[in-house]
Write a protein that holds these residues in place. Structure first.
Motif, PDB file in Angstrom:
ATOM      1  N   GLU A 140     -27.734  56.764   6.058  1.00 48.49           N
ATOM      2  CA  GLU A 140     -26.819  55.653   6.343  1.00 48.49           C
ATOM      3  C   GLU A 140     -27.310  54.374   5.665  1.00 48.49           C
ATOM      4  O   GLU A 140     -26.511  53.616   5.120  1.00 48.49           O
ATOM      5  N   VAL A 141     -28.614  54.150   5.695  1.00 46.79           N
ATOM      6  CA  VAL A 141     -29.205  52.989   5.020  1.00 46.79           C
ATOM      7  C   VAL A 141     -28.968  53.095   3.520  1.00 46.79           C
ATOM      8  O   VAL A 141     -28.553  52.127   2.869  1.00 46.79           O
ATOM      9  N   ARG A 142     -29.226  54.266   2.952  1.00 46.18           N
ATOM     10  CA  ARG A 142     -29.042  54.460   1.513  1.00 46.18           C
ATOM     11  C   ARG A 142     -27.590  54.203   1.108  1.00 46.18           C
ATOM     12  O   ARG A 142     -27.320  53.531   0.108  1.00 46.18           O
ATOM     13  N   HIS A 143     -26.652  54.729   1.870  1.00 49.52           N
ATOM     14  CA  HIS A 143     -25.227  54.554   1.565  1.00 49.52           C
ATOM     15  C   HIS A 143     -24.818  53.082   1.668  1.00 49.52           C
ATOM     16  O   HIS A 143     -24.151  52.542   0.781  1.00 49.52           O
ATOM     17  N   ALA A 144     -25.237  52.423   2.737  1.00 43.32           N
ATOM     18  CA  ALA A 144     -24.904  51.004   2.918  1.00 43.32           C
ATOM     19  C   ALA A 144     -25.516  50.162   1.796  1.00 43.32           C
ATOM     20  O   ALA A 144     -24.871  49.245   1.277  1.00 43.32           O
ATOM     21  N   ALA A 145     -26.744  50.467   1.415  1.00 45.24           N
ATOM     22  CA  ALA A 145     -27.414  49.713   0.347  1.00 45.24           C
ATOM     23  C   ALA A 145     -26.707  49.920  -0.993  1.00 45.24           C
ATOM     24  O   ALA A 145     -26.519  48.960  -1.756  1.00 45.24           O
ATOM     25  N   ALA A 146     -26.320  51.144  -1.293  1.00 47.17           N
ATOM     26  CA  ALA A 146     -25.625  51.427  -2.557  1.00 47.17           C
ATOM     27  C   ALA A 146     -24.313  50.655  -2.626  1.00 47.17           C
ATOM     28  O   ALA A 146     -24.000  50.029  -3.645  1.00 47.17           O
ATOM     29  N   HIS A 147     -23.552  50.671  -1.556  1.00 43.89           N
ATOM     30  CA  HIS A 147     -22.264  49.971  -1.559  1.00 43.89           C
ATOM     31  C   HIS A 147     -22.459  48.455  -1.607  1.00 43.89           C
ATOM     32  O   HIS A 147     -21.691  47.758  -2.288  1.00 43.89           O
ATOM     33  N   HIS A 148     -23.470  47.959  -0.920  1.00 43.18           N
ATOM     34  CA  HIS A 148     -23.738  46.516  -0.965  1.00 43.18           C
ATOM     35  C   HIS A 148     -24.069  46.085  -2.394  1.00 43.18           C
ATOM     36  O   HIS A 148     -23.563  45.064  -2.876  1.00 43.18           O
TER      37      HIS A 148
END
Length: 170
Positions: A140-148
């Motif tokens: 979830e952190v990885r996905h949120a960071a990529a989109h940010h």
């Protein structure tokens, strides 16, 4: 339009070619962008660099920077972004380094991600960075960071184009 389609459209409209230097997202930024048909014309490369040695070897991140500031630092992310900009056929580079989980490291909480965006425009380089903390489990952190990271490209690029950002070295 979705975020990913918006980013692809922006990159294409402004003739931007992207290179990434990803640590904690492990290539997810490029992978997410590649979901959009036609995105390949705006992607030069995506580099996943976990170890200090890889960061140094492929992107010229200084071991002194890593020793002084740590792997999870804005200083390291800035060198990652500039290395990606300098070593590829790109005019925009984004980088990240952080702690996705499952455990904190060096007293840095899980979910902490340091970002940097580098742009080449009119013969000058521009650099932005920030640190964010995302909730959730590792992926979830990885996905949120990529989109940010992708979401910020257009706003930061507009600052460069509109003369509201200072070039590196000024």
């Amino acid at each position: 339009m979705s975020l990913l389609e918006d980013v692809c459209h922006y990159l294409q409209e402004h003739e931007l070619k992207l290179a990434t230097a990803e640590s904690c997202t492990a290539g997810l930024i490029v992978s997410e962008l590649a979901r959009v048909p036609g995105s390949g014309q705006s992607i030069d490369c995506g580099l996943t660099v976990y170890s200090p040695q890889a960061k140094n070897r492929y992107l010229a991140v200084s071991f002194d920077t890593i020793d002084e500031y740590g792997l999870t630092s804005e200083e390291t992310s800035r060198e990652l972004a500039l290395g990606a900009l300098h070593n590829n056929d790109a005019n925009v580079a984004l980088a990240n380094t952080g702690i996705a989980g499952p455990a904190s490291h060096d007293d840095i909480p899980v979910g902490t991600v340091c970002f940097a965006w580098a742009f080449e425009h009119a013969g000058k380089e521009y650099l932005f960075n920030e640190t964010q903390r995302f909730p959730g489990e590792r992926n979830e952190v990885r996905h949120a960071a990529a989109h940010h990271a992708l979401e910020r490209i257009s706003a930061l690029h507009r600052q460069v184009v509109d003369g509201k950002a200072s070039p590196v070295g000024d």
